[in-house]
Scaffold this motif. Structure first.
Motif, short mmCIF file in Angstrom:
data_model
loop_
_atom_site.label_atom_id
_atom_site.label_comp_id
_atom_site.label_asym_id
_atom_site.label_seq_id
_atom_site.Cartn_x
_atom_site.Cartn_y
_atom_site.Cartn_z
N TRP A 249 0.85 -1.19 0.00
CA TRP A 249 0.00 0.00 0.00
C TRP A 249 0.89 1.24 0.00
O TRP A 249 1.64 1.46 0.94
N ARG A 250 0.82 1.99 -1.08
CA ARG A 250 1.54 3.25 -1.17
C ARG A 250 0.65 4.31 -0.54
O ARG A 250 -0.10 5.03 -1.22
N ALA A 251 0.68 4.38 0.77
CA ALA A 251 -0.26 5.23 1.52
C ALA A 251 -0.14 6.69 1.14
O ALA A 251 -1.15 7.40 0.98
N THR A 252 1.08 7.17 1.03
CA THR A 252 1.36 8.51 0.53
C THR A 252 2.59 8.41 -0.34
O THR A 252 3.21 7.34 -0.45
N ASP A 256 5.31 3.79 2.39
CA ASP A 256 4.93 2.49 1.85
C ASP A 256 4.71 1.52 3.01
O ASP A 256 5.53 1.45 3.94
N LEU A 257 3.62 0.76 2.93
CA LEU A 257 3.33 -0.29 3.91
C LEU A 257 3.26 -1.62 3.16
O LEU A 257 2.52 -1.75 2.17
N THR A 258 4.03 -2.61 3.63
CA THR A 258 4.06 -3.92 2.99
C THR A 258 3.66 -4.98 4.00
O THR A 258 4.34 -5.18 5.01
N LEU A 259 2.55 -5.64 3.71
CA LEU A 259 2.06 -6.72 4.57
C LEU A 259 2.32 -8.05 3.87
O LEU A 259 1.89 -8.27 2.74
N SER A 260 3.04 -8.95 4.55
CA SER A 260 3.41 -10.24 3.96
C SER A 260 2.93 -11.37 4.85
O SER A 260 2.94 -11.26 6.09
N SER A 326 4.24 -10.47 8.55
CA SER A 326 5.08 -9.31 8.87
C SER A 326 4.48 -8.06 8.25
O SER A 326 3.81 -8.12 7.21
N LEU A 327 4.74 -6.94 8.88
CA LEU A 327 4.32 -5.63 8.38
C LEU A 327 5.54 -4.73 8.37
O LEU A 327 6.16 -4.49 9.41
N ARG A 328 5.88 -4.25 7.18
CA ARG A 328 7.03 -3.35 7.05
C ARG A 328 6.55 -1.98 6.59
O ARG A 328 5.83 -1.86 5.59
N ALA A 329 6.95 -0.97 7.33
CA ALA A 329 6.63 0.42 6.98
C ALA A 329 7.92 1.14 6.64
O ALA A 329 8.89 1.07 7.39
N THR A 339 12.23 3.00 9.02
CA THR A 339 11.72 1.67 8.70
C THR A 339 11.27 0.98 9.98
O THR A 339 12.00 0.97 10.98
N SER A 340 10.09 0.40 9.92
CA SER A 340 9.58 -0.42 11.02
C SER A 340 9.27 -1.80 10.46
O SER A 340 8.61 -1.92 9.42
N VAL A 341 9.75 -2.85 11.15
CA VAL A 341 9.49 -4.22 10.73
C VAL A 341 8.90 -4.96 11.93
O VAL A 341 9.59 -5.19 12.93
N SER A 342 7.62 -5.31 11.83
CA SER A 342 6.94 -6.06 12.88
C SER A 342 6.64 -7.46 12.35
O SER A 342 6.16 -7.60 11.21
N ALA A 343 6.90 -8.49 13.15
CA ALA A 343 6.73 -9.84 12.61
C ALA A 343 6.35 -10.84 13.68
O ALA A 343 6.74 -10.72 14.86
N TRP A 344 5.58 -11.82 13.26
CA TRP A 344 5.28 -13.02 14.04
C TRP A 344 5.63 -14.22 13.18
O TRP A 344 5.25 -14.28 12.00
#
Length: 818
Positions: A249-252, A256-260, A326-329, A339-344
């Motif tokens: 998602w190219r929010a602005t 960029d937000l990438t959900l994997s 994972s969610l990468r911003a 950059t933020s990388v959140s993951a389970w």
């Protein structure tokens, strides 16, 4: 004795270097390699820059003052390198050993993990990252690559930016991102051994210029390479499934937000280790393999492992699931990018093994199913400017792993496992049905703050300091409850006087303990790099790194009262000092690349495998060796002399030893005898009924798993042709590798050295319009017989077992893009 100076030795070695020695791919492919047919698969000599993220920001590989190997998707696909194990044939400094997915180890320059030991409470020294997410379990490296864009192998300590457990290096895997133009890929491979593998991916916009999706799937299976005459089935098969979805998602314009999300499953009948040879130990002759087998009128189905026959009588299973979200911003904020990388991540493991490696009912059940969840969060802020580049960040990680295991002995166990002086050694009822049920829990929490700065002192001179502060806390519990064959609870403390109970306790002792560990550590590195000329970069690095301390969660040695020796329940962190110098060059209008690096790594408190004296205990435990040293030279060379021909050669020379390890486990030829008493001289190796030392001084000996020499090499020739109305090119390619002899035992043994070997792979094919590619391939073309790993049977019987590598395989692969 005069000591060598690390820096002077490395400088001298580099000056003497005339042959190449590591990855040829790193300065090879084009910036956008998949957009032109001329950039053919597995072509490692094309001019241009490969972009990497080794320093957590995008830059050209040749500009990074670091030993790094890069394989792009075309190199991976073209050489059939569909997992980390296959990549080792292209990367001489990378080693991967696996007797099953849980008991796997990825090593770089011979360092990374204790050899051949499964223990939940320890961690790898090679970090595996997939789309910037740390995977704590090396089992992630056993899966087939799915929709992978690029693999970077970073050699040497990477603790500043990649974290605590990268003392040997890191494997950085990047998958393909969603695209805002519709595109798809499909691939099918069929081969001998009933090999079938299919892969597909599709990507495109959901909302123009704002929302894009990518979906990928793979499925592969192959008949086993070992025939089990007991079950009339082929084992050591492959059965892999992979699914992956990515939403961008190219929010602005700045965010960029990438959900994997991904899911991978393996469900093979695996993994058999089979008879290789026997060697004399110190055990009485009547209790060594030949006499024991004769007593049961037993013979293995073949004494030549390359007949690929076994008669294992316990179920084999290597079921595992691994996946996560994972969610990468990525947010352009001020002068840099946040950059933020959140993951389970999760890992489920459901195995079954035959731990006696024979068709006899010795150990009839051996299974340790396990489940793990991990959560991680990383924040990074990276800035690039004319004079100062920097990365700063925070990292948090939590892991919970629960293992419930069972081991049960059969009617042949008493004769096979008990001390031959025992009156019960020939009584099957003593150990028959003896069953240990284990409950193992691990909790790990890690917190870190880190930063790395690159100061452009001049246009050519750069200074790069880095530091990371890390906190680790681990807690666990280990409980083994044992019942006899009659269902009675086995009690071993205080030490029993009854001989039957005593022998049962010596074989599967109940025990319970709850280890804890916590520590602060500081890692740091400093690199000086200088651009000697255009396309010529020299660098020198010093790194101070560590591998996290651990807790033993595979059972402890017991004292005379059968009480766990609690001093062995924790293991100190490894302390690493690393020196490296290197030169990265391109010339001949960037048609040729030559990179060379020399390194010297010393590790204090090296986490090594040790054993206790209990004959029936199948697993060792961890302790700290005083010091090890690994040093060597690596180089790579690639060239495209004409447009139609690409050549590469890579290699590594690695000198390695235990500098000091005075209380190591003894090799099998010195084990199994009567324990030496004070003042007694141990017997010569392989003396039946002899006297065995309590432990051995292996200072100066080889480390396991490391070849002194390793090479990879290859070529591809292309010829423009038209076929079936399509304009394209025919190609013929070769890639090969060589490894010299290496030890496959924690303490080097004459019985477990693996002889050097070389493997050759060929392929011919046709590709057209950057849309179609069809190739026929042969791997291990000359059907080289070699072992991936060797091991010994518990109890000092002298049996050596192993895993033969794949025989010759061949097949056809067709790929298309649309």
């Amino acid at each position: 004795m005069r000591k060598s100076n690390p820096t002077s030795l490395l400088i001298g070695a580099l000056l003497a270097t005339t042959a190449p020695a590591t990855p040829a791919w790193s300065a090879t492919a084009d910036n956008a390699p998949e957009d032109a047919a001329a950039n053919a698969a597995a072509d490692p000599a094309l001019p241009g820059d490969i972009l990497v993220t080794a320093r957590r920001r995008q830059e050209a590989a040749q500009d990074v003052p670091l030993a790094i190997s890069v394989l792009d998707s075309r190199a991976i696909e073209g050489t059939g390198s569909f997992n980390v194990s296959r990549i080792t044939q292209l990367q001489p400094s990378l080693q991967f050993y696996s007797s099953n997915p849980r008991n796997s180890a990825a090593n770089i320059r011979g360092l990374g993990a204790p050899f051949g030991l499964t223990n939940d409470g320890i961690e790898q020294g090679v970090g595996v990252y997939i789309d910037q997410v740390y995977n704590s379990r090396i089992a992630a490296a056993t899966f087939d690559f799915l929709d992978v864009e690029q693999v970077e192998v970073l050699r040497g300590p990477q603790g500043t930016l990649y974290g605590k457990n990268t003392t040997a290096g890191a494997i950085n895997i990047t998958t393909r991102a969603p695209s805002f133009d519709f595109e798809g890929r499909a691939e099918i491979t069929v081969g001998n051994l009933e090999f079938v593998q299919a892969k597909a991916s599709v990507s495109g916009p959901l909302v123009e210029d704002r929302l894009a999706v990518r979906l990928a799937a793979s499925k592969g299976s192959r008949r086993g390479t070992i025939y089990n005459v007991a079950t009339d089935r082929w084992v050591n098969e492959q059965d892999n499934l992979g699914l992956r979805g990515v939403l961008l998602w190219r929010a602005t314009d700045a965010l960029d937000l990438t959900l994997s999300a991904d899911y991978n499953r393996q469900d093979p009948e695996c993994c058999a280790q089979i008879y290789v040879r026997t060697g004399a130990t110190q055990r009485p002759l009547s209790r060594q393999f030949a006499a024991l087998a004769a007593a049961f009128n037993y013979a293995p189905p073949s004494t030549n492992a390359f007949d690929r026959l076994t008669d294992l009588d316990s179920a084999l299973d290597a079921y595992q699931e691994i996946g996560g979200v994972s969610l990468r911003a990525e947010w352009d904020l001020g002068p840099g990018t946040l950059t933020s990388v959140s993951a389970w991540r999760f890992w489920n493991w459901g195995p079954s093994n035959d731990r006696d490696f024979t068709g006899l009912p010795i150990t009839t059940i051996s299974a340790n199913p396990s489940k793990q969840d991990q959560y991680s969060q990383e924040f990074r802020y990276a800035v690039t400017s004319d004079r100062i580049d920097y990365v700063v960040g925070l990292f948090a990680y939590h892991q919970r792993q629960h293992t419930t295991g069972a081991q049960e002995q059969g009617p042949a166990a008493s004769r096979w496992l008990l001390n031959p002086t025992s009156a019960n050694a020939n009584n099957p009822a003593v150990l028959d049905g003896l069953r240990s049920e284990n409950d193992i829990l691990l909790k790990t929490t890690s917190l870190a703050a880190f930063g790395q700065l690159s100061w452009h002192v001049t246009d050519r001179l750069k200074l790069q300091p880095g530091v990371r502060v890390n906190y680790d806390r681990k807690s666990g519990s280990y409980e083994a409850v044992v019942h006899t064959g009659t269902g009675e609870l086995l009690v071993c403390n205080p030490a029993p006087t009854n001989s039957v109970t005593r022998d049962q306790c010596a074989t599967l002792p109940p025990q319970s303990y709850s280890p804890k560990f916590s520590d602060w550590n500081i890692s740091g590195d400093f690199t000086l790099s200088y651009e000697i000329a255009d396309d010529v970069l020299g660098y020198a690095t010093y790194a101070k790194s560590f591998k996290s301390g651990g807790i033993n969660l595979a059972g402890l040695p017991l004292d005379a009262n059968n009480t766990p020796i609690l001093s062995a329940q924790t293991v100190k962190p490894e302390d690493v000092n690393h020196f490296e110098i290197g030169l990265k060059t391109q010339f001949w209008d960037r048609r040729a690349t030559f990179n060379v690096a020399g390194f010297w790594t010393e590790i204090s408190d090296y986490q090594a495998t040790v054993t206790n004296g209990q004959l029936g205990v199948l697993r060792g435990y961890l302790a700290n060796a005083d010091k090890v040293r690994v040093r060597g030279i690596e180089a790579d060379f690639s060239v495209r002399p004409v447009d139609s021909l690409s050549l590469y050669a890579s290699g590594a020379f690695t000198d390695h030893e235990y500098v000091k390890f005075v209380d190591a486990p003894c090799p099998p030829e010195l084990a199994g005898g009567t324990a030496a008493q004070p003042g007694q001289t141990p017997s010569a190796p392989g003396t039946p009924g002899g006297i065995s030392p309590a432990n051995c001084d292996i200072s100066g000996q080889w480390l396991p798993g490391i070849s002194k020499w390793a090479f990879s090499y290859g070529a591809e020739y292309r010829l423009p042709v038209a076929l079936l109305g399509l304009d394209g090119e025919a190609y013929a390619a070769f890639d090969g590798n060589y490894r010299s002899k290496f030890s496959s035992n924690a303490s080097r043994s004459a019985y477990t050295d693996i002889a050097g070997y070389s493997v050759a792979n060929f392929r011919i094919g046709f590709r057209a319009d950057d849309r179609w590619d069809a190739s026929f391939w042969v791997r291990n073309a000359f059907d080289e017989d070699y072992y991936e790993v060797l091991a010994t049977q518990s109890g000092s019987t002298g049996l050596v077992v192993g895993q033969p590598a794949d025989p010759r395989t061949y097949g056809l692969t067709i790929r298309t893009r649309f």
